[in-house]
Design an enzyme around this catalytic site. Structure first.
Site, mmCIF file in Angstrom:
data_model
loop_
_atom_site.group_PDB
_atom_site.id
_atom_site.type_symbol
_atom_site.label_atom_id
_atom_site.label_comp_id
_atom_site.label_asym_id
_atom_site.label_seq_id
_atom_site.Cartn_x
_atom_site.Cartn_y
_atom_site.Cartn_z
ATOM 1 N N ASP A 87 -55.664 -5.302 -16.584
ATOM 2 C CA ASP A 87 -56.186 -6.012 -15.416
ATOM 3 C C ASP A 87 -56.801 -5.099 -14.360
ATOM 4 O O ASP A 87 -57.720 -5.511 -13.657
ATOM 5 C CB ASP A 87 -55.087 -6.876 -14.788
ATOM 6 N N ASP B 276 -44.576 13.941 -2.750
ATOM 7 C CA ASP B 276 -44.593 15.341 -2.322
ATOM 8 C C ASP B 276 -43.472 15.474 -1.310
ATOM 9 O O ASP B 276 -43.703 15.445 -0.110
ATOM 10 C CB ASP B 276 -45.940 15.697 -1.674
ATOM 11 N N PHE C 10 -54.844 -7.464 -22.142
ATOM 12 C CA PHE C 10 -55.678 -7.172 -20.977
ATOM 13 C C PHE C 10 -55.205 -5.962 -20.176
ATOM 14 O O PHE C 10 -54.015 -5.724 -20.040
ATOM 15 C CB PHE C 10 -55.708 -8.393 -20.064
ATOM 16 N N TYR D 214 -53.415 -15.571 -13.237
ATOM 17 C CA TYR D 214 -52.211 -15.026 -12.609
ATOM 18 C C TYR D 214 -52.457 -14.532 -11.199
ATOM 19 O O TYR D 214 -53.499 -13.955 -10.916
ATOM 20 C CB TYR D 214 -51.684 -13.838 -13.418
ATOM 21 N N GLY E 77 -58.507 -4.685 -7.128
ATOM 22 C CA GLY E 77 -59.141 -4.843 -5.827
ATOM 23 C C GLY E 77 -60.227 -5.908 -5.872
ATOM 24 O O GLY E 77 -60.333 -6.755 -4.992
ATOM 25 N N ASP F 196 -46.557 20.712 -8.270
ATOM 26 C CA ASP F 196 -47.037 19.462 -7.688
ATOM 27 C C ASP F 196 -47.060 18.419 -8.809
ATOM 28 O O ASP F 196 -47.912 18.465 -9.692
ATOM 29 C CB ASP F 196 -48.438 19.671 -7.109
ATOM 30 N N HIS G 262 -42.383 -11.858 -20.837
ATOM 31 C CA HIS G 262 -42.449 -13.222 -20.327
ATOM 32 C C HIS G 262 -42.354 -14.241 -21.459
ATOM 33 O O HIS G 262 -43.284 -14.380 -22.247
ATOM 34 C CB HIS G 262 -43.737 -13.399 -19.523
ATOM 35 N N HIS H 26 -46.011 -8.205 -19.048
ATOM 36 C CA HIS H 26 -46.761 -7.655 -17.913
ATOM 37 C C HIS H 26 -46.171 -6.282 -17.647
ATOM 38 O O HIS H 26 -44.970 -6.166 -17.422
ATOM 39 C CB HIS H 26 -46.574 -8.476 -16.636
#
Ligand SMILES: *[C@@H]1O[C@H](CO)[C@@H](O)[C@H](O)[C@H]1NC(C)=O
Ligand SMILES: *[C@@H]1O[C@H](CO)[C@@H](O)[C@H](O)[C@H]1NC(C)=O
Ligand SMILES: [Cu+2]
Length: 627
Positions: free
Chosen positions: A320, A474, A318, A408, A327, A582, A593, A465
Site C-alpha cells: 500500500d 538515535d 498489495f 481500508y 500519503g 548508527d 485477518h 496486514h
C-alpha cells in the site's frame, strides 16, 4: 536479523558515545520540511521543460545527509549552510522510469537517470481513474454486464496491482475489477466477481479480458453505512461530552516543529510514507539539555497479501505504501469525529499526474489527549494514622493521520508521553474486500473458499496486514547498539533459597530505549512464495540495519511488481556491523485477518500498538523533581 519468537522478550537500545546537541531549531526553515507548493511547481516546470510526454509518480524532499542536518541543528553553521534544497522525482516518459534530482536553490536538474531495474513506481490517482473507466466502454465487458442483467450505469471499477509471479518480462499493468452500486454506496460489498480485465497503464488499454464465471452479485440490502440510512437513535443515546482547553493547547507549532512539554519534534508529509516524525528529542531537566531519541520514524511499507487462490484473486498482494502511497491516499480528517475539538491540523501537498501540486487539508491533526487514564499513582495505607494518595492523570500529545487505501482506512497515531514514552497505535477500519459466491449459508460450502461467509453470496477473504515501521532511534547520539534480551528460567542450585527457579536477564543499566511490542504476527507464507519473496521483511518482526539514507522502503523503492532484490531482507544480507553504530530498528505490526460477521458491512476498528520506552535513560521517574 533473528526471529523474534515469543512474548517474553524486551529489546533494548543503548548508547555508548554521548553527543550533545542543542535541539532547538531556528524559526522558519527546517532542512527536513516537506516541499512547498511553489517548490513542487518548480519541479514540475523543470521536468516538463526537459521531457515532452511525462507523467509524475512521486515527488518529495531528497533529504540532506544526517550529519549535515545535525550540524545545522547544532547551529555551528552559517545561516546559508542549507541553501541547497534537493527534490527527488520519479516520472515516466516513453515507457521508462526516470529518477530526477533537482536543485531547487539553483533551479536546475542535478541528475536524470533511467531506472532499468525491476519493478515500477507508485501509481498516480489519474491513471487509476482512467484505467477504471476502460471496461465501461469495452464491448465484451458491456456484453458481460448485459448477460448478468445488470445496469451498466450502476457499475464502477477499481484498479488492483498485480504483483509478480516469476515472469521474466513484465508490463506496467493492473487488474481491473468491477462492482455494482445500485442502491448502496458500499460497492465493495457488491463485487461482480468472475470477470477481470487487465490494463496496460502505459498504453492505457485493456490487454486481456476474461469472463470466467457467472456468480451472483451480493445484494445491496444491509450494506449501506451512511448515517442517513441508519436508525440514528443508536448514535444519539450518549449524552454530549466536551473537551475544552479554554487557554488553548499547551503545545506550540512553529512551521513543522512541534513543542509539547519536554518534547520537541518535527512533522512532515510525504506522498508515499504519509506522516514522518523526525528529530524527536526530550528535555532532561537534570542534565539541563535536550536528549535525542529518534532521528526519524515512519511507516516504510504496508503489505497486504490475500489468501484466496481463485483466478481473480490470487495476485492480490498489495504494497500500500509503495504502490498506492500512504500519503497520496491520506484523507482530510473530519473535525470533531476523526479528532477531538481541541485538535489543530496541518495540511499536506502531493503532486498529481501532470506534476501540479495537490492539497490535502487537515491531513494531520495534533491534540492533547486527556482520556481519563492514569500516568502513575499510589495509595499508601501502611503508615499508621495516615493515608497518602497521589495520582497523576495522563495527558499525552497525539499526532494522527488517516490513510484510506481503497477499501481500508488506516488510522496512525504517534503518541508522546510526559514520561518519555513514544506509543504508536495503528487502527484499521473501513470495508473488507469480499468475493461474490453462490453460497448463502456456511452449511452449503463444500470446497475451500479462502474466507468466511459474511452475508448471503459474500465471502470475506483471509488476508494479512503488515505495517513495517522504520525507526531510526538515535538515543543520545548516533552510536547505538541493539540488545535482544531474553528472560531465561534459571534453576536454583544448592540451598541458597527454598525457591527452585527464578528468571533473569543479562541487560544491565545501559542508557536506552526499549521496544515493547504488541501481539506479534509474522508471515505464514513459504519463503519461496513470490508474494513472500517481495514482502520478505515479514519473516521477522524485528530487524536492525546500519543506517543508510537510501534504505528507506522495506519493500523496495519500486514496489509495484518488485522481485525482492531491493528490500530489507536483501539489504540485511550484507551483514554490516551494527554494534555501536548508527542503526535503524524496523518493527512490523502484523495482523492475520480472519473476517467475521461483525466486519460486515463496515469493520469496527481493530487496533494494535507498540511502545518505545525510556529504559535507564532518565535517572528516575522523569515526572518527579524533588524540591
Ligand atoms: C440504470 O441506471 C441509471 C443511473 O442510475 C438510471 O437512470 C436508469 O434508469 C437505470 N436503467 C434501468 C433500466 O434501470
Ligand atoms: C546504501 O544502500 C544502498 C541500497 O541498499 C546500497 O546500494 C549502497 O551501497 C549503500 N551504501 C553504503 C555506503 O553502504
Ligand atoms: Cu483486514
Amino acid at each position: 536479523m533473528r526471529p523474534f519468537k515469543g512474548p517474553n522478550f524486551s529489546l533494548i537500545l543503548f548508547f555508548l558515545i554521548v553527543h550533545v546537541f542543542v535541539l532547538l531549531p531556528a524559526n522558519g526553515f527546517h532542512p527536513l520540511d516537506p516541499l512547498t507548493p511553489s517548490e513542487l511547481n518548480q519541479v514540475q516546470t523543470l521536468i516538463k521543460k526537459s521531457h515532452k510526454d511525462v507523467t509524475f509518480h512521486y515527488v518529495g524532499l531528497d533529504e540532506p545527509d544526517k550529519p549535515k542536518v545535525l550540524s545545522w541543528l547544532s547551529r555551528s553553521q552559517p545561516p546559508n549552510f542549507f541553501q541547497h534544497r534537493i527534490a527527488f522525482a520519479v516520472v515516466r516518459t516513453n515507457s521508462q522510469t526516470h529518477e530526477i534530482k533537482i536543485d531547487l536553490s539553483s533551479n536546475s536538474i542535478l541528475s536524470d537517470k533511467v531506472y532499468d531495474g525491476d519493478g515500477y513506481p507508485m501509481l498516480n490517482n489519474e491513471e487509476q481513474t482512467a484505467a477504471g473507466e476502460l471496461p465501461l466502454k469495452y464491448p465484451p465487458f458491456i456484453a458481460s454486464i448485459e448477460k448478468r442483467g445488470l445496469n451498466l450505469s450502476e457499475v464502477l471499477c477499481e484498479v488492483f496491482t498485480i504483483g509478480w509471479y516469476g515472469e521474466k518480462n513484465t508490463k506496467r499493468a493492473v487488474a481491473v475489477m468491477c462492482y455494482y452500486i445500485d442502491g448502496t454506496v458500499n460497492f465493495y460489498m457488491r463485487p461482480i466477481d468472475g470477470i477481470m480485465a487487465t490494463v496496460d497503464l502505459d498504453k492505457m488499454k485493456i490487454i486481456q479480458y476474461r469472463d470466467r464465471l457467472m456468480i451472483p452479485v451480493p445484494k445491496a440490502d444491509g450494506t449501506d453505512y451512511r448515517e442517513s440510512k441508519q436508525d440514528t437513535h443508536f448514535d444519539t443515546r450518549i449524552k454530549s461530552m466536551t473537551i475544552s482547553q479554554p487557554n488553548g493547547p499547551s503545545f506550540t507549532i512553529d512551521g513543522s516543529n512541534v513543542r509539547w512539554e519536554d518534547w520537541v519534534l518535527h512533522l512532515s508529509f510525504d506522498m508515499r510514507a504519509g506522516l514522518i516524525i523526525s528529530l524527536a528529542s526530550i528535555y532532561d531537566p537534570e542534565k539541563n539539555e535536550y536528549r535525542r531519541v529518534m532521528y526519524r520514524g515512519f511507516i516504510s511499507e504496508l503489505f497486504v497479501p490475500y489468501m484466496d487462490l481463485t483466478e481473480e484473486w490470487y495476485y492480490r498482494t498489495f504494497f500500500d505504501a509503495g504502490e498506492y502511497g500512504l500519503g497520496l491516499c491520506a484523507v482530510p480528517l473530519v473535525p470533531l469525529r476523526d479528532c477531538p475539538e481541541n485538535a489543530v491540523s496541518m495540511d499536506g501537498y502531493f503532486i498529481s499526474q501532470d506534476g501540479a501540486p495537490g492539497y490535502i487539508p487537515n491531513v494531520f491533526c495534533i491534540f492533547e489527549r486527556r482520556a481519563g487514564d492514569v500516568m502513575w499513582r499510589h495509595t499508601e495505607l501502611g503508615i499508621p494514622g495516615q493515608t497518602v494518595t497521589e495520582v497523576r492523570p495522563e495527558t499525552t500529545l497525539v499526532v494522527r493521520m488517516v490513510s484510506t487505501v481503497g477499501n481500508y482506512d488506516y488510522i496512525v497515531d504517534w503518541e508522546f508521553k510526559q514520561t518519555g514514552i513514544i506509543k504508536v497505535t495503528v487502527g484499521m477500519t473501513g470495508l473488507l474486500e469480499v468475493r461474490g459466491s453462490v453460497y448463502t449459508h456456511k452449511d452449503q460450502i463444500q470446497e475451500e473458499v479462502y474466507g468466511t461467509i459474511l452475508a448471503e453470496n459474500t465471502i470475506g477473504a483471509h488476508h494479512d496486514h503488515f505495517l513495517i515501521f522504520s525507526l531510526d532511534l538515535d538515543v543520545d547520539g548516533d552510536a547505538n547498539s541493539f540488545i535482544k534480551s531474553n528472560l531465561k528460567t534459571s534453576r536454583v542450585n544448592g540451598n541458597i533459597s527454598p525457591r527452585k527457579s527464578y528468571w533473569r536477564t543479562k541487560v544491565g543499566n545501559y542508557v536506552g530505549y526499549r521496544l515493547v511490542p504488541g501481539s506479534v504476527a509474522r508471515t505464514l507464507l513459504s519463503d519461496d512464495d513470490y508474494a513472500q519473496i517481495r514482502g520478505a521483511f515479514t519473516k521477522y518482526n524485528v530487524w536492525v540495519t546500519l543506517y543508510n539514507k537510501t534504505e528507506k522502503w522495506a519493500g523496495g523503492l519500486y514496489a509495484d511488481q518488485s522481485r525482492g532484490d531491493d528490500n530489507l531482507a536483501t539489504w540485511s544480507l550484507r551483514n554490516r556491523d551494527i554494534e555501536n553504530k548508527d542503526i535503524v530498528l524496523w518493527y512490523t505490526v502484523g495482523f492475520h485477518h480472519v473476517p467475521c460477521q461483525e466486519d460486515f458491512p463496515v469493520m469496527p476498528m481493530l487496533t494494535e500498538s507498540f511502545e518505545l520506552r525510556p529504559t535507564n535513560f532518565f535517572e528516575h521517574n522523569p515526572r518527579l523533581i524533588e524540591r
